[in-house]
Design a protein around this motif. Structure first.
Motif, PDB file in Angstrom:
ATOM      1  N   THR A 256     -89.437 -14.179 -49.519  1.00  0.00           N
ATOM      2  CA  THR A 256     -88.985 -13.360 -49.775  1.00  0.00           C
ATOM      3  C   THR A 256     -87.495 -13.547 -48.194  1.00  0.00           C
ATOM      4  O   THR A 256     -86.547 -12.779 -49.440  1.00  0.00           O
ATOM      5  CB  THR A 256     -89.672 -11.782 -49.341  1.00  0.00           C
ATOM      6  OG1 THR A 256     -90.548 -11.652 -50.757  1.00  0.00           O
ATOM      7  CG2 THR A 256     -88.882 -10.929 -49.953  1.00  0.00           C
TER       8      THR A 256
ATOM      9  N   LEU B 133     -83.745 -13.744 -49.183  1.00  0.00           N
ATOM     10  CA  LEU B 133     -83.016 -13.473 -49.289  1.00  0.00           C
ATOM     11  C   LEU B 133     -81.421 -13.765 -48.948  1.00  0.00           C
ATOM     12  O   LEU B 133     -80.326 -13.410 -48.546  1.00  0.00           O
ATOM     13  CB  LEU B 133     -83.209 -11.927 -47.635  1.00  0.00           C
ATOM     14  CG  LEU B 133     -82.460 -10.893 -47.619  1.00  0.00           C
ATOM     15  CD1 LEU B 133     -81.751 -10.211 -48.832  1.00  0.00           C
ATOM     16  CD2 LEU B 133     -83.318 -10.070 -46.440  1.00  0.00           C
TER      17      LEU B 133
ATOM     18  N   ARG C  68     -88.349  -6.571 -47.268  1.00  0.00           N
ATOM     19  CA  ARG C  68     -86.367  -7.462 -47.433  1.00  0.00           C
ATOM     20  C   ARG C  68     -85.521  -6.150 -47.674  1.00  0.00           C
ATOM     21  O   ARG C  68     -84.654  -5.855 -47.587  1.00  0.00           O
ATOM     22  CB  ARG C  68     -87.444  -7.377 -49.050  1.00  0.00           C
ATOM     23  CG  ARG C  68     -85.600  -8.271 -49.646  1.00  0.00           C
ATOM     24  CD  ARG C  68     -85.196  -8.696 -50.125  1.00  0.00           C
ATOM     25  NE  ARG C  68     -84.549  -8.932 -51.753  1.00  0.00           N
ATOM     26  CZ  ARG C  68     -83.585 -10.102 -52.680  1.00  0.00           C
ATOM     27  NH1 ARG C  68     -84.957 -10.892 -52.956  1.00  0.00           N
ATOM     28  NH2 ARG C  68     -82.659 -10.131 -52.761  1.00  0.00           N
TER      29      ARG C  68
END
Length: 876
Positions: A32, A36, A153
């Motif tokens: 994740t 990003l 996130r």
């Protein structure tokens, strides 16, 4: 629920190929965070920044525009002020630092103050914008992940946006004077916290709404769904009412610039409207140190509450009617979202009020209040305005009534007003409710895609059937158990809108012929329920046509009567609104402003003796050099405009007299109603002042051309007391002396701060000075003409018979008149003694004397009599 039926591969969905494994897959958190850093995720963060600062920019423009329209002076456009406005829109808090000289508190320490007003309209717009953006970007920004990684996130993205907002709002400050005496800044810390929350919550809801709701217990999920349904109705109804009332109030109070602020504070207006409409109150409080600095005494704490009627008067009935509409529409919407039962179940009514009480405590007492706090002279000072402490209880009681009504109202509306029910609750929801099924939970986002793989990690050799192809529209995830109709099967990804496959339709139930027809989209729902063996409740039966017609006739008569009564009440209210205390005061003041003293006196009797009304005439008021101008007339905020049961009300009149602002309180009493319905008002405070005219030298004074005789007093000259309307008047002397005297005070200014006495003395004209001077010089000539020199009024050196010669070598050139007396300038007399044995030739000798005397004015006017009564040595 049946398991999903696998779909064979198609041209758009190739078959799976074995993955090539080159390395171990990273953890969900690692994957994740790697996603990003890629372009799609960074694009989402950038667009989120655009949404946040775009809404704040619009809000700041509205704030500055409103300040410009409402302010007495132009608001300077500067980068610092603009940044402060943006910071306030994002954080809802301002901080100001005042120098001691600015406040005059006599201390060398600076004084700080903070203002907190959350702009709920702007913050709500930001939350909605972020939610819609995140929902649209979810299929392309690789945000799908396990719940924990997704939350991490979202927290990082929110922190990045909030940090940028914090840095921006910390840069700007506003110094109105440019001297540092007053500096205003937005609170960077408040912006950081609020923007993080406002961004994080929509991101999580948009990306993981299904996962979050699936973890909530079914009963709590149902309560939240019902509370959301009621909140939606409340927002729509009270939002529209707040906008309309806000615009009306702004124009009525000559503050049209405030309408620009309505979008920014719309959420606040809805909260306050809901508070007042549910019989709550707004309370304000001020701490002791503020009261002491304002000179309001030693009261330790000041607090007061106002209700809707206190603020809106009779118009509060409109707010109460709007809340009734909210209750009816909300009950219909909430009831349809509950599973229909054979009879009402009051056991389902208490959960929503409890949730509303918790939400009310949070919103009413944490988000809605306006707070001012700071330090003054080393003491903490505070003031606040917000919902009273019991408002959350009245709100919970209101929600309880709505919840109880939701058990019976949908059934009645279905049988008698199905169109209204569908308008309030939605056609699809009504069909679920008719079939005795709970409304499926709304899905927020497409089915979760697998979290991204790192470079070099096992990649699928071909398209993954779990990943949607480009342009595909994902179907909504299957609802939780108990919330889905029997026979519902979720479809995998498709390139068209999602559909649902249902079991083979069963024959229509027996009640279908009498119930209103269902839409084609909803018919399979009812059929599948019966096919699955779910007991089907009979649809609510419509009324018998004959009974419906009778009900319509009765309802028509009742409605017609209510319309007539309502129209009459509205007409009476409209007429009374134009016959309020402020209208009576304004009519009275306009008479005075137009110079109609007689009409004003007839309207409001001054209550003074007739001999003191000489100046309360049209001639005097009409001759005023300046009369009042009516600027504003209003009943103070919080006063009851209808005065039901009240003895009097004080109306604040703002006037202008010769450019000076006057604030005059005027008491008004209610009179007898005309025709038993229409209000009448009696102004109890005449706009006059008592004026005492006095003089030592005059026996009459004119005001506005009207002569007032002065009565002589033994110790204080002459005087007279009269009453005068507000205005500025010319002052003069009596007509009988006007050729020889003028008034030293030529203006009488009558206002709320008049001293109440005007002393007027006569100032000689050139004609009088000439008369006196001629009389003085004539007497001087008589004093050098024997035997006149022996007169007592002549200087003593002249009173001799042993003078060889005497003459006036220099006449008086000026005289000083003081009322009824006068004194001349120096007169030079030259004398020469008779020769004697010891002085054969005496030298001439000069003598300087002044002559003084009195002035007598004949009755009926005419030239005064000047009499020299004595002389004295002139000292120089």
């Amino acid at each position: 629920m049946q398991p999903p039926t696998p779909t064979p591969p198609t041209a758009q969905q190739p078959a799976m190929q074995p993955p090539v494994v080159s390395a171990a897959a990273p953890s969900p958190v690692g994957a994740t965070m790697q996603a990003l850093m890629r372009k799609p995720a960074l694009t989402t963060v950038g667009l989120t920044l655009v949404v946040v600062f775009g809404a704040a920019l619009v809000s700041a423009i509205l704030l500055m525009t409103s300040l410009e329209l409402l302010g007495q002076h132009n608001v300077p456009t500067s980068f610092g002020l603009f940044v402060v406005a943006i910071g306030f829109s994002l954080g809802g808090r301002l901080q100001a630092t005042f120098s001691p000289e600015t406040l005059g508190v006599g201390t060398y320490a600076s004084v700080n103050a903070g203002l907190t007003v959350l702009p709920l309209g702007t913050l709500l717009a930001i939350a909605i914008g972020v939610f819609l953006l995140a929902r649209k970007r979810a299929p392309v920004d690789e945000s799908a992940a396990p719940l924990g990684a997704m939350a991490l996130r979202a927290a990082v993205e929110s922190a990045a946006v909030a940090l940028v907002a914090c840095l921006l709002t910390a840069l700007g400050s506003y110094d109105p004077a440019g001297t540092g005496d007053v500096v205003v800044r937005a609170s960077a810390g408040s912006s950081l916290l609020i923007i993080w929350v406002i961004v994080f919550a929509p991101l999580m809801l948009a990306r993981a709404g299904t996962q979050l709701t699936s973890r909530v217990p079914a009963r709590l999920r149902q309560v939240l769904r019902e509370l959301g349904a009621l909140a939606a109705v409340t927002g729509v109804v009270l939002g529209a009412v707040s906008l309309v009332v806000g615009v009306f109030a702004a124009f009525k109070n000559d503050a049209s610039g405030a309408t620009v602020l309505l979008p920014v504070l719309l959420g606040n207006l809805i909260v306050y409207a809901l508070t007042l409409g549910t019989l709550g109150s707004i309370t304000g409080s001020v701490s002791a140190v503020v009261l002491q600095e304002l000179g309001l005494g030693d009261t330790p704490y000041l607090a007061g509450t106002v209700s809707a009627r206190d603020i809106m008067g009779s118009w509060s009935i409109l707010l109460y009617l709007a809340v009734v509409v909210v209750a009816i529409a909300g009950a219909a919407r909430v009831g349809v979202r509950r599973q229909r039962l054979a009879s009402a179940d009051l056991g389902r009514t208490w959960q929503m009020p409890v949730a509303a009480l918790v939400a009310g405590l949070l919103v009413l007492h944490l988000l809605a209040p306006v707070r001012v706090s700071g330090s003054l002279l080393g003491q903490q000072a505070s003031a606040s305005v917000g919902p009273a402490w019991w408002s959350s209880l009245t709100l919970a009681i209101f929600v309880l009534m709505v919840s109880a009504l939701a058990e019976v109202l949908p059934t009645w509306l279905y049988a008698n007003a199905i169109s209204f029910l569908r308008l309030c609750a939605g056609a699809r929801a009504v069909e679920y409710w008719v079939n005795g099924q709970a409304q499926p939970a709304r899905q927020f986002v497409a089915p979760a895609q697998p979290y991204p793989y790192a470079a070099g990690v096992a990649q699928p050799a071909g398209p993954d059937p779990a990943v949607p192809p480009a342009g595909a529209v994902p179907p909504a995830p299957a609802p939780a158990a108990g919330d889905v109709p029997a026979g519902y099967v979720a479809q995998p990804y498709a390139t068209s809108a999602p559909t649902a496959v249902y079991a083979t339709p069963a024959p229509a139930p027996a009640y279908a012929s009498s119930a209103p027809s269902m839409s084609a989209a909803s018919a399979p729902v009812a059929m599948s329920a019966n096919a699955a063996g779910v007991p089907a409740l009979p649809a609510p039966q419509p009324m018998d046509p004959a009974a419906r017609r009778r009900l319509k006739r009765v309802a028509g008569v009742v409605v017609a009567c209510l319309v007539v009564i309502g129209a009459g009440a509205i007409a009476v209210h409209v007429l009374n609104s134009r016959r309020g205390p402020e209208q009576a005061v304004e009519a009275y003041l306009e008479l005075i402003a137009d110079g109609q003293a007689a009409a004003a006196t007839a309207m409001v009797d001054p209550g003074v003796p007739n001999n003191q009304r000489l100046l309360l005439t049209d001639d005097v008021l009409g001759a005023a050099t300046s009369r009042i101008q009516v600027v504003d007339v209003r009943v103070p905020s919080g006063a009851d405009a209808d005065l039901s049961g009240s003895d009097s009300v004080t109306v604040n009149a703002t006037l202008s007299l010769d450019g000076k602002r006057l604030d005059v309180p005027i008491t008004v009493k209610p009179g007898d109603k005309e025709y038993g319905l229409l209000n009448t008002w009696e102004v109890d405070t005449p706009l006059i002042r008592e004026i005492t005219l006095s003089s030592y030298s005059l026996n009459a004074v004119t005001v506005g051309g009207t002569e007032v005789s002065l009565e002589t007093s033994e110790y204080d000259g002459a005087s007279a007391t009269q009453y005068v309307y507000f205005g500025i008047y010319d002052v003069g002397v009596g007509a009988d002396v006007s050729d020889y005297l003028t008034a030293d005070n030529t203006t009488l200014n009558v206002n709320d701060s008049s001293e109440g006495e005007l002393r007027v003395e006569g100032t000689p004209t050139e004609a009088l000075n000439t008369l006196v001077l001629d009389a003085v010089n004539a007497q001087a000539s008589d004093c050098v003409t024997p035997p006149g020199n022996l007169d007592e009024v002549c200087p003593s050196p002249l009173q001799s018979t042993q003078l060889d010669s005497l003459e006036v070598s220099q006449e008086a050139a000026e005289v000083t008149v003081d009322g009824a007396s006068f004194e001349s300038g120096p007169v030079t007399f030259t004398t020469r003694d008779n020769p004697s044995d010891w002085n054969k030739d005496p030298d001439p000798e000069d003598w300087k004397y002044t002559l003084y005397g009195s002035i007598e004015w004949p009755d009926g006017g005419g030239e005064p009599t000047i009499t020299v009564t004595g002389s004295s040595i002139y000292w120089y």
